[in-house]
Design an enzyme around this catalytic site. Structure first.
Site, PDB file in Angstrom:
ATOM      1  N   ASN A 117      35.370  43.204  52.438  1.00  0.00           N
ATOM      2  CA  ASN A 117      35.185  44.662  52.095  1.00  0.00           C
ATOM      3  C   ASN A 117      33.755  45.583  52.674  1.00  0.00           C
ATOM      4  OD1 ASN A 117      37.098  45.376  50.701  1.00  0.00           O
ATOM      5  ND2 ASN A 117      36.589  43.777  48.931  1.00  0.00           N
ATOM      6  N   ASP A 133      40.982  33.042  44.035  1.00  0.00           N
ATOM      7  CA  ASP A 133      39.548  34.269  44.296  1.00  0.00           C
ATOM      8  C   ASP A 133      39.802  33.642  45.591  1.00  0.00           C
ATOM      9  OD1 ASP A 133      37.466  35.748  43.242  1.00  0.00           O
ATOM     10  OD2 ASP A 133      36.930  34.577  44.798  1.00  0.00           O
ATOM     11  N   ASP A 153      42.333  46.277  50.131  1.00  0.00           N
ATOM     12  CA  ASP A 153      43.516  46.353  49.715  1.00  0.00           C
ATOM     13  C   ASP A 153      44.846  45.866  50.177  1.00  0.00           C
ATOM     14  OD1 ASP A 153      41.466  48.085  47.497  1.00  0.00           O
ATOM     15  OD2 ASP A 153      42.361  49.675  48.387  1.00  0.00           O
ATOM     16  N   GLU A 156      39.352  40.868  42.409  1.00  0.00           N
ATOM     17  CA  GLU A 156      39.802  39.689  43.376  1.00  0.00           C
ATOM     18  C   GLU A 156      40.443  38.312  43.198  1.00  0.00           C
ATOM     19  OE1 GLU A 156      36.122  38.759  44.543  1.00  0.00           O
ATOM     20  OE2 GLU A 156      36.853  40.768  44.224  1.00  0.00           O
TER      21      GLU A 156
END
Length: 334
Positions: free
Chosen positions: A204, A196, A213, A240
């Site tokens: 983000n 993770d 991304d 993620e």
């Protein structure tokens, strides 16, 4: 028309037989060729004098060791027609495509019918003739090959995550079940590592979802590079989170591999001002293992890896936690 009995045929019959878009051979009672039409001669690259009056093995020695000879003998013994398909008995005759039509295949793919003459007709002819009809199925074979390739590509696409190119949850579920069953039979281990990205929501928020991304793609590339044995699988679990399934891998090996992934991701040096553990992007990982003496179901293995991941996060992130057999967690900071 190339025949020993030309005079017995009407001119239109000779023309029609020669211009049929199939190969025609006629064998006499001694299995010698008495007729070969132009289609056959053209694709065999032979003249009529090289074929007529001769047995097929004289002209095509390779037929003696092919299924064609067995089918011919069976048809003559039973009196019933026989069919050789391209799928089961590929191209027994050396017949070739014209140079102008060649692609990757030079030899014609063939469907062959062997038709012995009936009893009444053979009695009238005073010997038993056999008709061999050869159809060109090259285009059908190529079309089937293309369709299979397209179906395989679609299947691959259905099993891939479009963003990272890793396997998706469907592939993970299918592959994990297969590997655990194989491990049960062989008495081997299967390791699962759940990864993770640390503080990814903050990443983000700070840098935008396009940058997020790109981070996921870079991490996926590292996972593919490290988990590269033929039966290893890396899949995107969701958001993620990514999972590596490692057959024939014990806990020590899985911990070592997870640590290498974390090291490689940090080495990317992707700036992360929103992280509370480092100024670059980091990962946390949880390791669980299904061992010969303590076999786990797919759900239990993933659940243990997930619990180990949360142990790594609760311990401060940027580290690997591995569950022991009894469920106890061992933290390794990297």
């Amino acid at each position: 028309m190339q025949s020993l009995e030309n005079s017995a045929l009407q001119p239109w019959a000779a023309w029609a037989l020669d211009y049929l878009e199939v190969g025609l051979l006629v064998l006499d009672g001694q299995n010698r060729v008495v007729f070969a039409n132009q289609w056959f001669l053209r694709h065999a690259r032979l003249s009529s004098t090289q074929v007529l009056h001769k047995s097929l093995p004289e002209v095509f020695p390779q037929l003696e060791t092919s299924h064609f000879t067995l089918f011919l003998e069976h048809a003559l013994a039973s009196g019933f027609p026989a069919l050789l398909s391209q799928t089961l008995h590929p191209a027994p005759f050396p017949l070739y495509m014209p140079a102008s039509q060649r692609s990757q295949d030079k030899q014609l793919r063939q469907s062959i019918r062997i038709i012995p003459m009936g009893y009444q007709a053979a009695s009238a002819a005073e010997q038993r003739y056999t008709l061999i009809q050869i159809s060109d199925v090259t285009n059908s074979v190529l079309r089937e090959r293309l369709l299979k390739a397209q179906a395989s590509k679609l299947q691959d696409m259905a099993n891939l995550d479009s963003l990272t190119g890793l396997g998706n949850r469907r592939l993970l579920d299918d592959k994990l079940l297969v590997e655990l069953r194989a491990a049960s039979r062989l008495g081997t281990s299967v390791a699962a590592i759940m990864f993770d990205l640390d503080y990814f929501k903050q990443f983000n928020d700070l840098y935008g979802h396009l940058s997020g991304d790109e981070c996921l793609r870079k991490v996926a590339t590292i996972l593919r590079d490290i988990c590269k044995r033929p039966h290893d699988l890396v899949a995107r679990f969701g958001g993620e989170e990514m999972v590596a399934i490692l057959p024939e891998t014990d806990r020590a090996g899985a911990l070592q591999l997870a640590g290498e992934v974390l090291r490689r991701v940090r080495k990317l040096g992707i700036a992360h001002a929103g992280s509370a553990v480092a100024d670059v992007l980091t990962l946390s990982a949880g390791v669980a293992v299904s061992e010969p003496g303590h076999l786990l179901t797919p759900e239990a293995l993933l659940d243990q890896a997930d619990h180990a991941l949360y142990s790594a996060k609760n311990a401060g992130r940027n580290q690997v936690c591995g569950t022991r057999t009894q469920g106890e967690s061992l933290a390794l900071t990297h």
